[in-house]
Design a protein around this motif. Structure first.
Motif, PDB file in Angstrom:
ATOM      1  N   MET A  62       0.860  -1.186   0.000  1.00  0.00           N
ATOM      2  CA  MET A  62       0.000   0.000   0.000  1.00  0.00           C
ATOM      3  C   MET A  62       0.894   1.233   0.000  1.00  0.00           C
ATOM      4  O   MET A  62       1.581   1.507   0.994  1.00  0.00           O
ATOM      5  N   THR A  69       2.875  12.711   4.863  1.00  0.00           N
ATOM      6  CA  THR A  69       3.049  14.121   5.262  1.00  0.00           C
ATOM      7  C   THR A  69       4.061  14.278   6.390  1.00  0.00           C
ATOM      8  O   THR A  69       4.820  15.240   6.415  1.00  0.00           O
ATOM      9  N   ARG A  70       4.073  13.292   7.311  1.00  0.00           N
ATOM     10  CA  ARG A  70       4.991  13.439   8.455  1.00  0.00           C
ATOM     11  C   ARG A  70       6.438  13.342   8.009  1.00  0.00           C
ATOM     12  O   ARG A  70       7.304  14.044   8.525  1.00  0.00           O
ATOM     13  N   GLN A 103      -5.812   3.772  -5.839  1.00  0.00           N
ATOM     14  CA  GLN A 103      -6.867   3.697  -4.836  1.00  0.00           C
ATOM     15  C   GLN A 103      -7.911   4.786  -5.074  1.00  0.00           C
ATOM     16  O   GLN A 103      -7.690   5.690  -5.889  1.00  0.00           O
ATOM     17  N   LYS A 147       8.186   6.863   9.485  1.00  0.00           N
ATOM     18  CA  LYS A 147       6.985   7.704   9.571  1.00  0.00           C
ATOM     19  C   LYS A 147       7.346   9.179   9.663  1.00  0.00           C
ATOM     20  O   LYS A 147       6.821  10.004   8.925  1.00  0.00           O
TER      21      LYS A 147
HETATM   22  P1  UTP Z   1      -0.009   6.115   7.248  1.00  0.00           P
HETATM   23  O1  UTP Z   1      -1.245   5.996   8.016  1.00  0.00           O
HETATM   24  O2  UTP Z   1       1.255   6.090   8.024  1.00  0.00           O
HETATM   25  O3  UTP Z   1      -0.077   7.420   6.372  1.00  0.00           O
HETATM   26  O4  UTP Z   1       0.008   4.974   6.178  1.00  0.00           O
HETATM   27  P2  UTP Z   1       0.951   8.093   5.366  1.00  0.00           P
HETATM   28  O5  UTP Z   1       0.111   8.790   4.372  1.00  0.00           O
HETATM   29  O6  UTP Z   1       1.957   7.142   4.822  1.00  0.00           O
HETATM   30  O7  UTP Z   1       1.755   9.130   6.248  1.00  0.00           O
HETATM   31  P3  UTP Z   1       1.260  10.477   6.964  1.00  0.00           P
HETATM   32  O8  UTP Z   1       0.253  10.041   8.010  1.00  0.00           O
HETATM   33  O9  UTP Z   1       0.681  11.379   5.926  1.00  0.00           O
HETATM   34  O10 UTP Z   1       2.522  10.996   7.541  1.00  0.00           O
HETATM   35  C1  UTP Z   1       0.324   3.647   6.462  1.00  0.00           C
HETATM   36  C2  UTP Z   1       0.425   2.895   5.140  1.00  0.00           C
HETATM   37  O11 UTP Z   1      -0.813   2.969   4.439  1.00  0.00           O
HETATM   38  C3  UTP Z   1      -0.624   3.524   3.162  1.00  0.00           C
HETATM   39  C4  UTP Z   1       0.652   4.352   3.253  1.00  0.00           C
HETATM   40  O12 UTP Z   1       1.232   4.522   1.989  1.00  0.00           O
HETATM   41  C5  UTP Z   1       1.469   3.488   4.186  1.00  0.00           C
HETATM   42  O13 UTP Z   1       2.034   2.399   3.506  1.00  0.00           O
HETATM   43  N1  UTP Z   1      -1.794   4.367   2.806  1.00  0.00           N
HETATM   44  C6  UTP Z   1      -2.275   5.282   3.696  1.00  0.00           C
HETATM   45  C7  UTP Z   1      -2.345   4.220   1.579  1.00  0.00           C
HETATM   46  O14 UTP Z   1      -1.897   3.404   0.750  1.00  0.00           O
HETATM   47  N2  UTP Z   1      -3.416   5.014   1.250  1.00  0.00           N
HETATM   48  C8  UTP Z   1      -3.939   5.921   2.097  1.00  0.00           C
HETATM   49  O15 UTP Z   1      -4.916   6.610   1.728  1.00  0.00           O
HETATM   50  C9  UTP Z   1      -3.349   6.064   3.351  1.00  0.00           C
END
Ligand code: UTP
Length: 415
Positions: A102, A108-109, A184, A392
């Motif tokens: 995924m 963003t972090r 997605q 992260k």
């Molecule tokens: P996170 O919840 O850590 O989010 O995703 P993120 O987008 O990577 O990071 P922040 O919160 O913006 O910093 C956990 C996993 O789920 C995937 C991310 O790519 C990561 O592998 N993910 C998250 C998706 O594939 N789609 C989404 O809409 C959200």
């Protein structure tokens, strides 16, 4: 176009979202068409419900939540390990496993300019996260003699950049025909007044609909169909940002096969009652995850007779599903959770608005909400230092620095 425009106007009037056409006349023909189609695609009833939900506090029925049984890999006997390994190995060697990464998140972090998988972890080899993940598939190919199909879920925002990166790096030496990308789904973002936002181009501001969007998008993009046609029975689904993820693990697979469960998940021990992670549990007797935002302090501190946390099995986005489970899950829609986020959008004066503090709602489905479709799941507790090195944050905990160290130590100690 006129007919479409009339239909769109009626729809927007009905749902009090007429502002979406404020700049319609300024758009070029292509974007006009795009905007109209975007509006026709919106499930306004759903958006209305989601907006109403943002005003409600989520009530947790703690009585429905109980600890979930799990197996601790480090406590399995050699005979048990051999049994699971052999069963899993047989399925892998006969081409029954596919893996999905995924990679649709915004990261963003981390704040990296580009898809998270393209991030250079800072190893002497300067490998990107995608290449690090791909290495494990190459190892599996060499060890088990099978090319495991690799599917990557991207978002509209990062799909092209992801594909280009794979092309530029020659698919990291993995057979190109075994790598598949699918996008997605997205949902509109809304302001605090319930109005759907426009982006800087005057189009609907959309955002990826969370990692739980995977089931719907695997179905809609014919990924499930494709897998079935190719004899896939088991699908590992993991996040892009764990550089120690074991996408091909005969033990987890053998455990599911042996236990006759249609899904399995890996856990690592929660560091302490206050760690900000979701933990596996049972909710209304079904597998689930209770999030750190949900769990009461009392529950988080409960321990068993050995002093271990009763709710201590952290969910690390490492799950294995039987294809039948994926089909069943994709027949049901998952709930959306709202997140209050910082967003840049265009206001009704045609000004671009951005903010240092959250100013808009984004809606996301969570993969673990799908667990309740299943009667049971095999949970395997694994050793954190062997399987969990998340990237992260830009600095501090779960950052490239900590992941790099964990990755380096793991490969120093195990190879
Ligand atoms: P996170 O919840 O850590 O989010 O995703 P993120 O987008 O990577 O990071 P922040 O919160 O913006 O910093 C956990 C996993 O789920 C995937 C991310 O790519 C990561 O592998 N993910 C998250 C998706 O594939 N789609 C989404 O809409 C959200």
């Amino acid at each position: 176009m006129d007919e479409k425009l009339i239909k769109v106007k009626e729809l927007l009037k009905k749902y009090n979202q007429e502002h979406l056409l404020t700049f319609f006349d300024d758009l070029n023909p292509e974007n006009k068409e795009l905007l109209l189609n975007q509006v026709l695609d919106i499930d306004f009833e759903l958006m209305l419900k989601l907006y109403e939900n943002t005003k409600k506090t989520v009530e947790i029925d703690t009585d429905s939540i109980e600890p979930i049984p799990y197996l601790d890999k480090s406590k399995l006997s050699q005979d048990e390990l051999d049994l699971y390994y052999e069963k899993g190995l047989e399925a892998i060697k006969s081409g029954k496993l596919a893996v999905v990464t995924m990679a649709g998140g915004q990261g963003t972090r981390l704040g990296h300019n580009g898809p998270k998988g393209t991030y250079d972890l800072g190893l002497p080899s300067h490998k990107s996260i995608f290449e690090i993940l791909c290495d494990t598939l190459i190892l599996a190919k060499n060890t088990y003699g099978v090319t495991i199909p690799w599917y990557l879920m991207t978002s509209n925002e990062n799909n092209l950049a992801t594909i280009n990166f794979f092309e530029e790096h020659n698919y990291f030496g993995y057979p190109k025909e075994a790598v598949h990308f699918f996008k997605q789904g997205e949902l509109p973002m809304i302001g605090t007044d319930g109005k759907i936002l426009l982006n800087e181009n005057g189009l609907v501001k959309l955002a990826a609909n969370g990692h739980g969007g995977i089931f719907e998008s695997m179905f809609k993009n014919n990924v499930l169909k494709d897998m079935k046609t190719n004899g896939i029975e088991w699908v590992f689904i993991g996040g892009v940002d764990n550089v120690l993820v074991k996408m091909v693990d005969p033990i987890l697979m053998g455990l599911c096969i042996n236990n006759n469960t249609l899904a399995g998940g890996k856990s690592v021990v929660k560091v302490g009652p206050k760690e900000k992670v979701g933990v596996f549990c049972k909710r209304n007797q079904k597998p689930s995850v209770v999030e750190y935002t949900e769990i009461t302090e009392e529950m988080a501190n409960l321990t068993d007779e050995n002093g271990e946390l009763l709710f201590g099995e952290s969910h690390i986005l490492c799950n294995l599903f039987n294809i039948r489970a994926l089909e069943a899950i994709s027949n049901n829609s998952l709930p959306y959770h709202s997140a209050f986020k910082k967003a840049t959008y265009m206001n009704d004066k045609k000004e671009q608005v951005s903010s240092d503090v959250p100013n808009a709602y984004k809606f996301e489905a969570f993969i673990f909400d799908a667990f309740s479709t299943l009667d049971n799941m095999s949970i395997l507790r694994v050793n954190r230092v062997d399987e969990f090195a998340p990237v992260k944050n830009a600095t501090g905990v779960d950052s490239p620095e900590t992941a790099r160290e964990l990755y380096t130590n793991y490969y120093k100690n195990n190879f």
